[in-house]
Design a protein around this motif. Sequence first.
Motif, PDB file in Angstrom:
ATOM      1  N   ALA A 252       0.813  -1.222   0.000  1.00 49.94           N
ATOM      2  CA  ALA A 252       0.000   0.000   0.000  1.00 49.94           C
ATOM      3  C   ALA A 252       0.847   1.273   0.000  1.00 49.94           C
ATOM      4  O   ALA A 252       0.298   2.368   0.147  1.00 49.94           O
ATOM      5  CB  ALA A 252      -0.932   0.003   1.200  1.00 49.94           C
ATOM      6  N   SER A 253       2.165   1.141  -0.202  1.00 56.19           N
ATOM      7  CA  SER A 253       3.037   2.318  -0.126  1.00 56.19           C
ATOM      8  C   SER A 253       3.231   3.009  -1.464  1.00 56.19           C
ATOM      9  O   SER A 253       4.190   3.769  -1.641  1.00 56.19           O
ATOM     10  CB  SER A 253       4.403   1.908   0.437  1.00 56.19           C
ATOM     11  N   PHE A 254       2.327   2.745  -2.433  1.00 55.27           N
ATOM     12  CA  PHE A 254       2.473   3.399  -3.733  1.00 55.27           C
ATOM     13  C   PHE A 254       2.376   4.915  -3.575  1.00 55.27           C
ATOM     14  O   PHE A 254       1.608   5.428  -2.755  1.00 55.27           O
ATOM     15  CB  PHE A 254       1.447   2.863  -4.730  1.00 55.27           C
ATOM     16  N   LYS A 255       3.152   5.617  -4.399  1.00 52.27           N
ATOM     17  CA  LYS A 255       3.173   7.083  -4.355  1.00 52.27           C
ATOM     18  C   LYS A 255       2.202   7.707  -5.340  1.00 52.27           C
ATOM     19  O   LYS A 255       1.835   8.880  -5.195  1.00 52.27           O
ATOM     20  CB  LYS A 255       4.588   7.595  -4.655  1.00 52.27           C
ATOM     21  N   ASP A 256       1.784   6.931  -6.335  1.00 48.05           N
ATOM     22  CA  ASP A 256       0.855   7.460  -7.323  1.00 48.05           C
ATOM     23  C   ASP A 256       0.044   6.295  -7.876  1.00 48.05           C
ATOM     24  O   ASP A 256       0.534   5.162  -7.962  1.00 48.05           O
ATOM     25  CB  ASP A 256       1.615   8.172  -8.442  1.00 48.05           C
ATOM     26  N   ALA A 257      -1.199   6.581  -8.221  1.00 45.24           N
ATOM     27  CA  ALA A 257      -2.063   5.584  -8.849  1.00 45.24           C
ATOM     28  C   ALA A 257      -3.130   6.300  -9.647  1.00 45.24           C
ATOM     29  O   ALA A 257      -3.600   7.381  -9.249  1.00 45.24           O
ATOM     30  CB  ALA A 257      -2.716   4.680  -7.791  1.00 45.24           C
ATOM     31  N   ASN A 258      -3.496   5.704 -10.772  1.00 41.74           N
ATOM     32  CA  ASN A 258      -4.553   6.275 -11.605  1.00 41.74           C
ATOM     33  C   ASN A 258      -5.220   5.139 -12.349  1.00 41.74           C
ATOM     34  O   ASN A 258      -4.567   4.421 -13.108  1.00 41.74           O
ATOM     35  CB  ASN A 258      -3.968   7.294 -12.590  1.00 41.74           C
ATOM     36  N   TRP A 259      -6.528   4.940 -12.091  1.00 45.09           N
ATOM     37  CA  TRP A 259      -7.261   3.832 -12.683  1.00 45.09           C
ATOM     38  C   TRP A 259      -8.549   4.328 -13.325  1.00 45.09           C
ATOM     39  O   TRP A 259      -9.214   5.223 -12.804  1.00 45.09           O
ATOM     40  CB  TRP A 259      -7.552   2.765 -11.638  1.00 45.09           C
ATOM     41  N   SER A 260      -8.878   3.761 -14.489  1.00 48.37           N
ATOM     42  CA  SER A 260     -10.009   4.248 -15.277  1.00 48.37           C
ATOM     43  C   SER A 260     -11.337   4.006 -14.597  1.00 48.37           C
ATOM     44  O   SER A 260     -12.298   4.753 -14.827  1.00 48.37           O
ATOM     45  CB  SER A 260     -10.012   3.582 -16.661  1.00 48.37           C
ATOM     46  N   ARG A 261     -11.425   2.977 -13.746  1.00 50.16           N
ATOM     47  CA  ARG A 261     -12.712   2.658 -13.139  1.00 50.16           C
ATOM     48  C   ARG A 261     -12.729   2.924 -11.645  1.00 50.16           C
ATOM     49  O   ARG A 261     -13.634   3.580 -11.145  1.00 50.16           O
ATOM     50  CB  ARG A 261     -13.105   1.201 -13.437  1.00 50.16           C
ATOM     51  N   LYS A 262     -11.738   2.409 -10.910  1.00 47.75           N
ATOM     52  CA  LYS A 262     -11.717   2.641  -9.472  1.00 47.75           C
ATOM     53  C   LYS A 262     -10.402   2.134  -8.896  1.00 47.75           C
ATOM     54  O   LYS A 262      -9.803   1.191  -9.426  1.00 47.75           O
ATOM     55  CB  LYS A 262     -12.884   1.896  -8.788  1.00 47.75           C
ATOM     56  N   GLN A 263      -9.970   2.777  -7.795  1.00 48.19           N
ATOM     57  CA  GLN A 263      -8.845   2.268  -7.015  1.00 48.19           C
ATOM     58  C   GLN A 263      -9.259   2.233  -5.557  1.00 48.19           C
ATOM     59  O   GLN A 263      -9.848   3.170  -5.034  1.00 48.19           O
ATOM     60  CB  GLN A 263      -7.612   3.166  -7.179  1.00 48.19           C
ATOM     61  N   TRP A 264      -8.945   1.110  -4.862  1.00 44.09           N
ATOM     62  CA  TRP A 264      -9.269   0.999  -3.449  1.00 44.09           C
ATOM     63  C   TRP A 264      -8.375  -0.050  -2.801  1.00 44.09           C
ATOM     64  O   TRP A 264      -7.766  -0.879  -3.478  1.00 44.09           O
ATOM     65  CB  TRP A 264     -10.748   0.685  -3.229  1.00 44.09           C
ATOM     66  N   ASN A 265      -8.305   0.018  -1.466  1.00 41.18           N
ATOM     67  CA  ASN A 265      -7.469  -0.894  -0.689  1.00 41.18           C
ATOM     68  C   ASN A 265      -8.342  -1.785   0.184  1.00 41.18           C
ATOM     69  O   ASN A 265      -9.474  -1.433   0.521  1.00 41.18           O
ATOM     70  CB  ASN A 265      -6.489  -0.121   0.188  1.00 41.18           C
ATOM     71  N   VAL A 266      -7.787  -2.921   0.579  1.00 41.68           N
ATOM     72  CA  VAL A 266      -8.514  -3.911   1.372  1.00 41.68           C
ATOM     73  C   VAL A 266      -7.853  -4.042   2.735  1.00 41.68           C
ATOM     74  O   VAL A 266      -6.624  -4.194   2.828  1.00 41.68           O
ATOM     75  CB  VAL A 266      -8.533  -5.278   0.649  1.00 41.68           C
ATOM     76  N   LEU A 267      -8.691  -4.002   3.799  1.00 45.39           N
ATOM     77  CA  LEU A 267      -8.221  -4.221   5.174  1.00 45.39           C
ATOM     78  C   LEU A 267      -6.946  -3.421   5.468  1.00 45.39           C
ATOM     79  O   LEU A 267      -5.885  -3.974   5.769  1.00 45.39           O
ATOM     80  CB  LEU A 267      -8.001  -5.712   5.431  1.00 45.39           C
ATOM     81  N   ASP A 268      -7.078  -2.092   5.369  1.00 45.76           N
ATOM     82  CA  ASP A 268      -5.976  -1.178   5.713  1.00 45.76           C
ATOM     83  C   ASP A 268      -4.718  -1.439   4.901  1.00 45.76           C
ATOM     84  O   ASP A 268      -3.593  -1.321   5.404  1.00 45.76           O
ATOM     85  CB  ASP A 268      -5.652  -1.249   7.212  1.00 45.76           C
ATOM     86  N   GLY A 269      -4.919  -1.836   3.637  1.00 42.71           N
ATOM     87  CA  GLY A 269      -3.769  -1.935   2.750  1.00 42.71           C
ATOM     88  C   GLY A 269      -3.104  -3.282   2.686  1.00 42.71           C
ATOM     89  O   GLY A 269      -1.983  -3.390   2.174  1.00 42.71           O
TER      90      GLY A 269
END
Length: 909
Positions: free
Chosen positions: A711-728
């Motif tokens: 979960a330590s990514f510095k940047d993200a870009n997704w056409s539909r959605k971005q989300w994390n599970v159980l605190d990363g």
Amino acid sequence: MPLPEHPRPDVERANWLNLNGLWSFRFDPNDQGLQQRWFSGTQQFPLSINVPFPWGAPLSGVKDEADIAWYQRTITVPANWKGQRVFLTIGASDWLTTVWLDGQELGKHQGGYTPFSFELTRFLKPGQPQKLVVRVDDKRRDFTLYGKQGYGNARGIWQTIYLESRGDAYLDALHFTPDIDKNKVRVTAYLPEAAQKDLRLNLRINTNNGPITATQNIPKGRQQVAFEVAIPNARRWTLDDPYLHTVEARLSGGGTTDDVLNSYFGMRKISVMDMPGTNIPYVALNNEPVYLQLALDQSYHPEGYYTFPSDAFMRNEILLARQIGLNGIRTHIKADIPRKLYWADKLGVLVMSDLPNSWGQPDEPMQKESEYTLREMIKRDYNHPAIFSWITFNETWGLTTKKKVNGKEVAEYTPETQKWVASVYRLAKSLDSTRIVEDNSVCCGRGHTETDLNSWHEYLPGYGWEEHLAKLTKNLYPGSAANFEKGYQQARQPNINSEFGNVWGYDGSTGDVDYTYDYHRAINTFRKYPQVAGWLYTEHHDVINEWNGYYRYDRTEKMTGLDELVPGMSLRDFHAPLYISTGQDITRTVKPGTTAAVPLFASFMTGRNDLGNSLVVSAKLYGWDALGQEKTWWMSDKDIPYQPWMQRALDSLRVPIPNEKSVAILALQLKDRSGTVHHRNFMTFVVDAPAPRELALADGRKARLIQFPVASFKDANWSRKQWNVLDGKKVNGAGSGYFEYRVAVPRDINLANVAMASLVMEAGAKQLFGKDMGDGKIEGDYMLGRGTADPSRNPNAYPQTDETRFPSAVTVWVNGENSGRYDLPDDPGDHRGILSWHAQPQNRKLNEAGSYGYRLSVPIAAEALRKAAQTGELLIRLAVDDGLPGGLALYGSDFGRYPIDPTVVLVLK
């Protein structure tokens, strides 16, 4: 012609004509057909329907547009049937059915599940075309037995319709009651009316020792007769050898034409007996206990609803249960199609048969309808050896009376209704004393009255079974009032958990999640409690609003992953007669370098006496280290005692835990002295150790490891959605897009001294589910099948791996250098997602449980390392382009399958 086979192999006459196929059809939304004499045969019906599929079902070819409809076709009775009595039989039609021939009414029938016949003889013109018209009124009535037709209505004709010729005097039914203890069968012959003259019944019974003949006179004025026929050294009907005795019956003396029909029966006995060496009652087949391992079978087809498309499909339904090691099914809230029951007879699978339920109140019309249908079910299906149990009601559906209490409407299961339910139990026993009868398959705080089975429904998360069964079994004894209504109590009934599964075990859940992990926990626990004489899993196949089946709704396969975790293992191992349980907790967190005591419980549900007095448990500990590399750490053999029907705890197995961060599988094989494997099982250990910073390689070189949190990514870009599970613990991107990480190179690493580098990680595709779009609400009454056909809207869903794939591909860039494009075949979820299951909080909610990815080892180019030497960091971009926008899921070391965080591996020179 659909379903061309004779629909009743147990009541088959040689002269018959199948009328399935295309009929002219017309809806009657305003109920004007009777007044306008549509029955005359002169009207044009504009539609065409494929009989016997219910209208509204895709295979019928017509949509559901009204509650009343008319069928019409031309029939020609063969000329050589002249002088014979001819009948029209409809296997089932829901609900009020009226039939005309050339405008002459033949009769009416009320009911939706059982066959009925009308005689055509006096109106027949053999060899000439005649018009047959059928009207079906399926208006919703509260008292009718509707069952779970919310999954798809059984509207109109839904079983084969056919013509047959019978003798001048004919048999209405012929029942066979086997007695294996005395090697005989009791034959009961029923006539439709009292005999007009003396008749003679001749039987030819084909046995394993050759044919046996018997003759019985039926005196004038008698409507039925019963007699016994000896069957010496009879070959029994068993699950492994489902031998059927075929019969030719000839009724003569009624006129010029005899009545000849073919039937069959199985020499088998259903009873209750104690498991040997105990006082625990079990259902018994042929005087031997049977540990019931059953599936709830909704018996639905996505395009035919109540009606299956072919005989081969019905045969395969039984095979699907048999091939995974089940010994029975429970046809839920419907009387199943006779040819499917025939295949259960032929292939050796037990059947519990349910009386369909109403959704109204237990008023007089409902009681009358229930009793009529029960009588007709038992009459129709009496000869099927596969059926071992009748269930008259389920979960008190249709048995509660609406009342006002303190101004609020409540549904009460009244003492008066309970007495009626007990009377229906006694009615079933009077109609068939040879089978188990259950008054009510109970759930939700309501209990039994009079019954042969003490059953209950319990849907729990996998972690709840040990506590539940420990408490429950303390109340399983004669005289206990637990699980019974006031005024009734337990006797010596077998105890079975007659519905279970995680389909309803989690808040708001309707299934569509890997069932195998919780199934493993549940079965392991059941096998520790032999007081529970069996279980019934929900369910054989998915349906409209429950996706917890062994198979998908279209009967395609679900992948369990068991054979990859333990070579050779399948669902059959969970159903093995010889079973070694390690208990409910199949995954355990342990410290490195310790010794784990693994409890073993031997559950031997068999009377086999050819295995000697001992067996061998072979144990192997293997799995994956912190880089996802497979390793084997330990192996051992352990002798254990064996006795038929033995149920006991064994000495614990002491297992040395690896001294490193890992996921370790303890695989167990139960073998006899010849080396034959009878059962496989496993449990897993999550070894809680720090991730290594350095590795010694086989060639003497060293490797430095740089881990970074997923979960330590510095940047993200997704056409539909971005989300994390159980605190990363896991990160998701749907559609096309990227995750970008900046990984600092430790100052003590000289990149000029690196011979090669790679990036190791666990990654999968990422499907975007309905629940992840913020639309998890499911409307409607589950019990009537309403809701949604999109299982991904279930808030706990993570659809189990199956034959449908959801592929993606990720391109890895390191410091601007392309490290390759890697296919991600699927977004899987099954038993292989051990860490994802183990990470779930015990709060009756699931967070992508069972999901996992694929281990990728990506080479890092020398030019990328050169740039990192200048900047002091590795810029890692994981990208999914719009050519295959299947998303990307990345897993941390305590989620997924492998205990790895994304790791840069630097091999030093």
